[in-house]
Design an enzyme around this catalytic site. Structure first.
Site, mmCIF file in Angstrom:
data_model
loop_
_atom_site.group_PDB
_atom_site.id
_atom_site.type_symbol
_atom_site.label_atom_id
_atom_site.label_comp_id
_atom_site.label_asym_id
_atom_site.label_seq_id
_atom_site.Cartn_x
_atom_site.Cartn_y
_atom_site.Cartn_z
ATOM 1 N N TYR A 275 0.838 -1.209 0.000
ATOM 2 C CA TYR A 275 0.000 0.000 0.000
ATOM 3 C C TYR A 275 0.869 1.255 0.000
ATOM 4 O O TYR A 275 0.602 2.214 -0.732
ATOM 5 C CB TYR A 275 -0.905 -0.041 1.225
ATOM 6 C CG TYR A 275 -1.919 1.072 1.320
ATOM 7 C CD1 TYR A 275 -3.047 1.085 0.511
ATOM 8 C CD2 TYR A 275 -1.756 2.110 2.245
ATOM 9 C CE1 TYR A 275 -3.991 2.102 0.609
ATOM 10 C CE2 TYR A 275 -2.691 3.121 2.353
ATOM 11 C CZ TYR A 275 -3.809 3.117 1.532
ATOM 12 O OH TYR A 275 -4.738 4.131 1.638
ATOM 13 N N LYS A 279 1.029 4.169 -2.900
ATOM 14 C CA LYS A 279 0.772 5.582 -2.641
ATOM 15 C C LYS A 279 1.985 6.439 -2.971
ATOM 16 O O LYS A 279 1.840 7.583 -3.406
ATOM 17 C CB LYS A 279 0.332 5.781 -1.189
ATOM 18 C CG LYS A 279 -0.991 5.099 -0.858
ATOM 19 C CD LYS A 279 -2.087 5.512 -1.839
ATOM 20 C CE LYS A 279 -3.404 4.809 -1.598
ATOM 21 N NZ LYS A 279 -4.453 5.224 -2.554
#
Length: 380
Positions: A275, A279
């Site tokens: 994740y 990002k």
């Protein structure tokens, strides 16, 4: 054209049937060309024939419907002019002006809202009051719920299915949205969280999908259009990757992104690490896309929220990392989680004329949690 062959007087209906069977039952169903290419070629043939202004007008509208805008059609006409002559070119120019002037008068700018969630809706409510809002989400039930809320609040809204992990789905979503007008704004608030999805899904949706969406919208965004994509504070928590990897994440062709060494399974610790990588990539892609969007005087930025109270965050609070997140906002300078409207405050600035000198940037909206992570109580 579905029922066109049934229309008309009985003595001429056979002509409509021949047209439907020949043009649409034969030519239109052939593979090899997409709709934009087919409409462009039809436009060229009809304008070259001359004396077919009614049909030309209809196919100018058809071109607009599939995303071939006025600027593109004028370029095509300019290319054809030496071969077809001035009279036919001037007639075609008049038809383009007639259709496009009507389109400009009747149509609103389109706001793409990808991801039917609280943050995206909060932003859309701030800036979408005079726009045609097209909500896209993989879950049509979620999209309908947000669309109903906004419709009942007076917004002009429609909803479509879009799978951020699939380029074809993204392109179809954009093409459908273009039927309502020019794409003037993008809000990308779609994504999955570490508690919701596997490493593979996180990379496919949050990383690859965002990169493709920014690229495809960048191709059609109108001059002076704006966009914002929602990233995360998580991308700021990860150690520096170095200039070489940053450049790879920013500029690698979308279809090759997931093949980068840094994104291979042996280099990813867990779902949270995947994740964070996604990002970080979002922020770098925004920087690279800002250069491309800038050629149209359009702008794109990202926002990296911290803990914002949404259904997605509540899943996190109740997941295996719930205690970690609760401790985070408790020790952050703000001492609390944020709200979707506080993210919308920043997005409203970025997407308005007041933010006209801001592009390719990322903004942390996390109540100081990242500052505390490096230099405060969260560093202990």
């Amino acid at each position: 054209m579905k029922d066109f062959w049934k229309s008309g007087d009985s003595e001429t209906r056979h002509i409509n049937r021949w047209l439907a069977e020949n043009c649409f039952g034969d030519y239109y169903t052939r593979k090899g060309l997409d709709l934009k290419q087919r409409e462009m070629i039809t436009f060229c043939f009809i304008l070259a024939q001359g004396g077919c202004e009614n049909q030309l007008t209809a196919h100018i509208q058809g071109n607009l419907n599939v995303g071939n805008d006025k600027e593109f059609l004028l370029k095509v006409l300019t290319q054809c002019l030496p071969y077809i002559g001035y009279p036919r070119s001037l007639n075609a120019l008049a038809c383009i002006k007639k259709v496009c002037d009507k389109e400009d008068f009747l149509m609103k700018d389109v706001l793409l809202l990808v991801g039917a969630g609280q943050i995206g809706m909060a932003i859309a409510r701030r800036i979408g009051f005079d726009k045609k809002i097209i909500i896209g989400d993989k879950n049509l039930d979620n999209a309908k719920k947000i669309a109903d809320i906004m419709y009942n609040a007076g917004f002009d809204v429609n909803y479509l299915e879009v799978d951020l992990a699939d380029r074809i789905s993204i392109k179809n979503y954009i093409q459908e949205a273009q039927k309502y007008g020019q794409i003037g704004m993008l809000i990308n608030a779609a994504g999955v969280s570490p508690s919701q999805a596997s490493i593979e899904t996180i990379l496919k949706v949050d990383l690859y999908g965002t990169a493709v969406l920014l690229e495809e919208v960048g191709k059609v965004i109108k001059p002076y259009g704006t966009g914002v994509t929602i990233s995360s504070q998580s991308g700021h928590r990860m150690e520096a990757l170095g200039s070489e990897i940053d450049e790879q994440l920013a500029t690698t062709d979308c279809e090759d992104l997931l093949s980068l060494p840094v994104l291979q399974a042996e280099n990813i610790k867990d779902n949270l690490h995947a994740y964070q990588l996604a990002k970080r990539c979002n922020v770098k892609r925004v920087m690279a896309e800002a250069v491309k969007w800038g050629k149209k005087k359009a702008r794109i930025n990202s926002i990296s929220p911290g803990i914002i109270v949404t259904p997605l965050a509540i899943d996190e609070f109740n997941g295996k990392r719930g205690a970690f997140y609760k401790n985070m906002f408790a020790k952050a300078p703000a001492g609390r989680p944020g709200t979707a409207d506080e993210v919308a405050n920043v997005a409203e600035l970025l997407m308005s004329e007041k933010g006209s000198f801001i592009t390719g940037a990322d903004f942390l909206v996390d109540g100081g949690a990242t500052a505390a992570y490096f230099y405060g109580d969260l560093n202990k």
